[in-house]
Structure formats: C-alpha cells, structure tokens
Design a protein around this motif. Structure first.
Motif, mmCIF file in Angstrom:
data_model
loop_
_atom_site.group_PDB
_atom_site.id
_atom_site.type_symbol
_atom_site.label_atom_id
_atom_site.label_comp_id
_atom_site.label_asym_id
_atom_site.label_seq_id
_atom_site.Cartn_x
_atom_site.Cartn_y
_atom_site.Cartn_z
ATOM 1 N N ALA A 245 0.833 -1.201 0.000
ATOM 2 C CA ALA A 245 0.000 0.000 0.000
ATOM 3 C C ALA A 245 0.870 1.254 0.000
ATOM 4 O O ALA A 245 0.592 2.223 -0.722
ATOM 5 C CB ALA A 245 -0.929 -0.004 1.217
ATOM 6 N N LEU A 248 2.300 1.891 -3.418
ATOM 7 C CA LEU A 248 1.281 2.408 -4.329
ATOM 8 C C LEU A 248 1.000 3.887 -4.057
ATOM 9 O O LEU A 248 0.807 4.678 -4.984
ATOM 10 C CB LEU A 248 -0.012 1.596 -4.182
ATOM 11 C CG LEU A 248 0.021 0.171 -4.723
ATOM 12 C CD1 LEU A 248 -1.258 -0.561 -4.358
ATOM 13 C CD2 LEU A 248 0.220 0.155 -6.227
ATOM 14 N N ILE A 259 -6.270 1.836 -4.205
ATOM 15 C CA ILE A 259 -5.136 1.276 -3.472
ATOM 16 C C ILE A 259 -5.608 0.243 -2.452
ATOM 17 O O ILE A 259 -4.989 -0.808 -2.277
ATOM 18 C CB ILE A 259 -4.339 2.404 -2.780
ATOM 19 C CG1 ILE A 259 -3.607 3.234 -3.833
ATOM 20 C CG2 ILE A 259 -3.330 1.837 -1.780
ATOM 21 C CD1 ILE A 259 -2.895 4.453 -3.285
#
Length: 285
Positions: A245, A248, A259
């Motif tokens: 995460a 991203l 996400i």
C-alpha cells in the motif's frame, strides 16, 4: 516506465516464489530435465559485486553439470547483453564449469534486447525467453501455486482475459492449504495483474469468489486469537500488504479506494498511511 519501488516488489515476489516453482520452470519453460539441483551463493565479487536473480548448480538427465543463471527482467534494457557477459565471465572464473544463462522477460511489449554478440574474437549469447509468448496453460498446469501465478504473464491464446484469470484463481485455490497462504498468493497475483492492465477484471472476479478468504480467518480481521507460527504468518501478511500500500501511495496516482482494493486493506488504513507518509516527508524536509 515502471516506478523503481514497483520494480522492487516484483523482484521480492519472484525471489520468494521461484525456489518452489523452479522444478517446473526448468522442465516446462527452459527445457532442462534436471536430475539434481543445488543452490549456489548469489553474490559474485572480484573487482565489483554482482547479485544474480537466481543461481543453481544443475546436473541434467544426461549427466552434464552446469551453472544455471536466471535473470527476471521487467522492462527492456539496452545494457542487458553487457551485464550478462559480465555475469558469464565472473561465473566462469568462480565455478570453472559450463554456464547456461536465461533472461525471462515479463514485460507486455516486444523485447528489443540484444541477446548475442558476434564480434571479431568474441562470440557470446544468452537465452531470451519472452513469457507472454508462452501458452499460459504451461504455467497453469503446475501443481505449485507459485508457478500458477505466472500464468497471468503468459499468452492467453485469444481467450477472454477474465476467463483466464478465473482459471488461475481457481487453480491457486485448489492447490492452496489455508486462507493465510491463499491471501499471500492473491496479493502476489494483484501485483502481477498490473503488468497486464487487468486490475478491473481481477477485482471483479475477487468479489465473486470472496468466500475463498473467510473474514474470520482473514489476517486483516484477526484480533489476537491466533498463536505460534500462524501468528507470525499473519504479521508477515499484514506487513507485506502495508508495504505494498505504501509503495502504491508513493509511486502511483491511484485513489485511496483503488489502493485499498489492490493491497487488500481498508480505505481508512490507506488514509492513515497516506497521512503518516506526508508527515514523515515534511519532517525530513
């Protein structure tokens, strides 16, 4: 062009999976029938250090023993031929036996890399294998989830992408023991589908097979009743999703909602992570 942080996540995933998938990669992709295989140290250093993606000492079914060197390549690299030549010289000097070199290209475009040198007093080549030119069923036929995942990088042979993705997910499900392992493979598949721009189809399928990961056993919902090695595995899964995460957030323009879907976490989690990264950046500046 891929963000460097995104490239690192592919590297990490490949290194995690390939020991398990290697027997099938050898026979099904490289055409090597190995009677015996052993890992070799991956660091090579003389005047400079090089760390190959994978090194193994192979004895094939004909009795020949050689060093197998594999590089997994995400994008075209004009310097790959020189890098492989450097590797070849270092490996030959260190091990004193024949070397076989393969570059497995994971990109979705045509490979433009040169894989041979024919100059006066120098002839050299390595094997260049483009994964999207290999029938995805070669990977899907494996008994190992680690190789089934690679089917998403293969040639779908004009089949509908969503149909192929469903086959891959169902194949992984059939060969996976426990929801923790299943979650790990699905997170890895989430990473690879981005290389083929199949995030929408993947998310649609995952909505319909969500019972594969029962909420009470999903590592993102467990509240402390798991112990021992399972508890450690949960922490590792949570950490991996958190790191994904974060990459991203830093490396893409995706919304918090997108996400959250890609990383397998909640939207509030992504929002907290984004605020923390902004705060950290402001402090460092």
């Amino acid at each position: 062009m891929q963000n460097p942080s995104c490239s690192s996540q592919y590297d990490k995933m490949i290194k995690e999976n390939m020991n398990e998938a290697m027997p099938d990669i050898l026979s099904g992709v490289l055409g090597i029938q190995a009677a015996r295989a052993e890992d070799l140290a991956e660091r090579i250093q003389y005047t400079k250090e090089r760390i190959p993606d994978q090194l193994k000492k192979i004895t094939d079914d004909s009795g020949e023993t050689f060093v197998l060197h594999i590089e997994w390549q995400l994008k075209n690299d004009a310097e790959m031929i020189d890098r492989m030549l450097e590797y070849r010289a270092m490996l030959r000097r260190k091990y004193r036996i024949n070397i076989r070199q393969y570059v497995l290209f994971m990109g979705k475009t045509t490979s433009t890399m040169i894989n041979r040198i024919e100059e006066r007093d120098l002839k050299f080549r390595f094997h260049l294998i483009v994964l999207y030119q290999i029938d995805y069923k070669v990977f899907l036929a494996s008994e190992k989830p680690e190789q089934k995942i690679l089917a998403v990088l293969g040639d779908f042979c004009k089949e509908d992408p969503e149909t192929v993705l469903r086959k891959i997910i169902e194949g992984i499900k059939a060969k996976t023991k426990g929801s923790l392992a299943g979650q790990r493979y699905m997170n890895q598949l989430r990473i690879l589908v981005q290389l083929r721009n199949l995030e929408t189809q993947f998310n649609h399928i995952m909505e319909s097979v969500s019972t594969f990961f029962k909420e009470e056993r999903d590592p993102y919902y467990i509240r402390g009743f798991q112990k021992g090695t399972e508890k450690a595995a949960i922490k590792a899964a949570i950490r991996a999703s958190s790191e994904f995460a974060e990459r991203l957030i830093e490396g893409t323009d995706h919304t918090d909602e997108v996400i959250a879907k890609l990383a397998g976490v909640t939207v509030p989690f992504v929002k907290r992570k984004r605020r923390a990264l902004i705060k950290k950046k402001n402090i460092n500046e």
